[in-house]
Enzyme design. Sequence first.
Site, PDB file in Angstrom:
ATOM      1  N   ASP A  47       0.815  -1.202   0.000  1.00  0.00           N
ATOM      2  CA  ASP A  47       0.000   0.000   0.000  1.00  0.00           C
ATOM      3  C   ASP A  47       0.851   1.255   0.000  1.00  0.00           C
ATOM      4  O   ASP A  47       2.069   1.188   0.058  1.00  0.00           O
ATOM      5  CB  ASP A  47      -0.947   0.016   1.210  1.00  0.00           C
ATOM      6  CG  ASP A  47      -0.281  -0.470   2.491  1.00  0.00           C
ATOM      7  OD1 ASP A  47       0.947  -0.307   2.615  1.00  0.00           O
ATOM      8  OD2 ASP A  47      -0.971  -1.006   3.356  1.00  0.00           O
ATOM      9  N   GLU A  66      -7.526  -1.911  10.977  1.00  0.00           N
ATOM     10  CA  GLU A  66      -7.401  -1.100  12.183  1.00  0.00           C
ATOM     11  C   GLU A  66      -8.054  -1.785  13.380  1.00  0.00           C
ATOM     12  O   GLU A  66      -9.117  -2.388  13.255  1.00  0.00           O
ATOM     13  CB  GLU A  66      -8.069   0.268  11.962  1.00  0.00           C
ATOM     14  CG  GLU A  66      -7.420   1.083  10.860  1.00  0.00           C
ATOM     15  CD  GLU A  66      -6.028   1.576  11.224  1.00  0.00           C
ATOM     16  OE1 GLU A  66      -5.717   1.722  12.414  1.00  0.00           O
ATOM     17  OE2 GLU A  66      -5.257   1.835  10.287  1.00  0.00           O
TER      18      GLU A  66
END
Length: 173
Positions: A90, A169
């Site tokens: 990413d 997360e």
Amino acid sequence: MTSNWPEYLNIPQSQLGEGLPVRVDVVADQAAVARQMAECMLAEIRSALESRRRAVVIIPVGPVDQYPLLARLINQERLSLQHVLLINMDEYLTDAGDWIDAAHPLSFRGYMQRAFYELIAPELQPPVEQRVFPDPRQLEAISRWIADWGGVDTCFGGIGINGHIAFNEPPEP
């Protein structure tokens, strides 16, 4: 002690990976994580090169401390990455959906250049075009790279600055 976390976050250390084809190693500290990850990355790249002459490795940025160690090991072994495709998972984007500038302190591209690629002896470095980051304007490119190179040899997950794993997360408190 009871926790407000979901049950799957309360797995005892002794049961991590139990019943799964995943090996879980618990190490002492961040330095041990970096050392073990660098050694494992090196072994995977070496193994793929020995068996196929080309290697496709998907890598995270975090944790970050393994990359200077990995560069040092590559230099010590004189292991050429000329036939290695390194795909980063990413990169941060701007509000407009473009990559943030590589000079930005959060840029994964910038970090990998400074803390990994620049530390590898020039003759051992992978060519710039084999240092791949997902391009938000060409999302299908990663699939093409993988297909053209004959599949993925290995994929490493990452641990982020707040403990997230591969940008999953943790729940907010």
